[in-house]
Design an enzyme around this catalytic site. Structure first.
Site, PDB file in Angstrom:
ATOM      1  N   LYS A 106       0.911  -1.222  -0.014  1.00  0.00           N
ATOM      2  CA  LYS A 106      -0.237  -0.051  -0.070  1.00  0.00           C
ATOM      3  C   LYS A 106       0.694   1.130  -0.117  1.00  0.00           C
ATOM      4  O   LYS A 106       1.996   1.462   0.534  1.00  0.00           O
ATOM      5  CB  LYS A 106      -0.870  -0.036   1.448  1.00  0.00           C
ATOM      6  N   PRO A 107       0.433   2.234  -0.926  1.00  0.00           N
ATOM      7  CA  PRO A 107       1.346   3.317  -0.983  1.00  0.00           C
ATOM      8  C   PRO A 107       1.643   4.043   0.472  1.00  0.00           C
ATOM      9  O   PRO A 107       0.597   4.136   1.260  1.00  0.00           O
ATOM     10  CB  PRO A 107       0.625   4.458  -1.797  1.00  0.00           C
ATOM     11  N   GLY A 109       1.593   6.462   3.334  1.00  0.00           N
ATOM     12  CA  GLY A 109       0.700   7.648   3.483  1.00  0.00           C
ATOM     13  C   GLY A 109      -0.633   7.569   3.084  1.00  0.00           C
ATOM     14  O   GLY A 109      -1.356   8.393   3.215  1.00  0.00           O
ATOM     15  N   CYS A 110      -0.960   6.511   2.377  1.00  0.00           N
ATOM     16  CA  CYS A 110      -2.161   5.943   2.234  1.00  0.00           C
ATOM     17  C   CYS A 110      -3.020   5.241   3.252  1.00  0.00           C
ATOM     18  O   CYS A 110      -2.628   4.262   3.930  1.00  0.00           O
ATOM     19  CB  CYS A 110      -2.112   5.049   1.051  1.00  0.00           C
ATOM     20  N   VAL A 111      -4.061   5.780   3.744  1.00  0.00           N
ATOM     21  CA  VAL A 111      -4.940   5.116   4.917  1.00  0.00           C
ATOM     22  C   VAL A 111      -6.164   4.432   4.479  1.00  0.00           C
ATOM     23  O   VAL A 111      -6.522   4.576   3.562  1.00  0.00           O
ATOM     24  CB  VAL A 111      -4.976   6.231   6.206  1.00  0.00           C
TER      25      VAL A 111
END
Lengths: 111, 100, 135
Positions: A106-107, A109-111
């Site tokens: 998952k990138p 900073g991606c929540v």
């Protein structure tokens, strides 16, 4: 932690469906993840997925949406380097959904 | 005695303290951030070069490579060992001490 | 960008021995989404973070040094490296990765991101910030 079965091959995925081991990725796994997301892979989808894999190989991260948009525009042209185009391909978010299909984490900073 | 140092000599006094307590004939193995102590041309090189007259210095290859420190940057006489070499050193000396 | 705050990330630790270097890099990348005025400072053992040709294969941990090359894509292009810290460690700028960015205001010309500054210059850069984050 779960599993994904594709054509007799079993790969480990996390609770959100991201591959645990990036090296296990292949096109069949990508198609299976896409299908589970309700997406059918077209050439335009593959273009973005392959771009993400190349970006990860070079920089060891999945790019943020803003960075992805800019980089796609530079490589594939302005008509593709915008969020409208990318969200049409990947409705739940280009970075998040396309990264999952590309077998990347998952990138950041991606929540 | 085998002395093991895993802290950067620029940030902690582990290496200095180790060298003050290591007696002639002992070995010093530099691992993790400790490998920076094996570099020549630094503020700390003089201390290690002087100590190398009485002590044998080793540096762990995995930690050198991870940090991009090439063998030719090391002080003359520092021997590079891999993980097997690490085990051999621990077996060779009667005891070992870690300077954390 | 007029209301953007000036953020400085101060990096003082070597990579891999502790988690600080990686944590800092991740926070920088996450923070870049907020489009603030970001600078990075590398001093003391932090200068080791930028040393080129890192290879962690034998160590068995992730090599995050290639990620510094992505900073330009994230519009993080003010990277200050302290001269005194390099010299104390027998390093020069040639031992570091070459980091670049494309300048939007200059027809996307490729420019160097790294600037070597003295401790005195870095002190002034620190004073000029709104927020300083230390790693």
């Amino acid at each position: 932690m779960g599993e994904l079965n594709v054509g007799g091959k079993t790969v480990a995925v996390d609770e959100e469906g991201y591959l645990e081991n990036r090296d296990e990725w292949d096109m069949d796994i990508a198609k299976a993840i896409a299908e589970a997301e309700g997406l059918e892979m077209t050439d335009n989808h593959w273009e973005v997925v392959n771009f993400l894999r190349e970006y990860y190989d070079e920089y060891q991260i999945a790019p943020a949406v803003r960075v992805l948009t800019k980089a796609i525009g530079k490589k594939l042209g302005k008509d593709k380097g915008n969020s409208k185009y990318l969200y049409e391909l990947f409705p739940y978010g280009p970075a998040k959904q396309a990264c999952k299909i590309a077998g990347l984490p998952k990138p950041t900073g991606c929540v | 005695m085998l002395h093991i140092v895993n802290k950067s000599p620029f940030e902690r006094n582990s290496l200095d303290s180790c060298l003050q307590h290591a007696v002639k004939g002992s070995a010093v193995l530099l691992i993790e951030d400790g490998i920076y102590g094996a570099m020549k041309g630094t503020q700390k090189s003089g201390t290690v070069e002087a100590a190398a007259k009485d002590l044998k210095f080793f540096a762990l290859s995995a930690d050198l490579k991870a940090r991009g420190i090439d063998q030719d940057r090391l002080i003359d006489g520092v021997e590079v060992v891999d993980y097997n070499g690490f085990v051999d050193l621990v077996a060779e000396y009667d005891k070992s001490q870690s300077w954390l | 960008m007029s209301d953007a705050k000036r953020f400085l990330y101060v990096n003082r630790k070597a990579p891999y021995g502790t988690i600080y270097a990686l944590e800092s890099l991740e926070v920088v990348l996450i923070g870049a989404a907020f489009e603030q005025d970001v600078s990075l400072a590398f001093l003391d053992d932090g200068v080791f973070e930028l040393v080129k040709d890192q290879n962690t294969e034998e160590l068995g941990v992730k090599n995050f040094s290639p990620t510094y090359k992505a900073l330009g894509d994230y519009d993080v292009n003010k990277i200050y490296v302290e001269k005194e810290s390099l010299e104390a460690r027998g390093l020069t700028i040639d031992d570091l990765q070459h980091l670049t960015y494309e300048d939007e205001d200059d027809d996307w010309a490729e420019k160097d991101s790294i600037r070597v500054v003295t401790a005195a210059e870095l002190a002034e850069i620190m004073e000029a910030q709104d927020i300083v984050l230390s790693f």
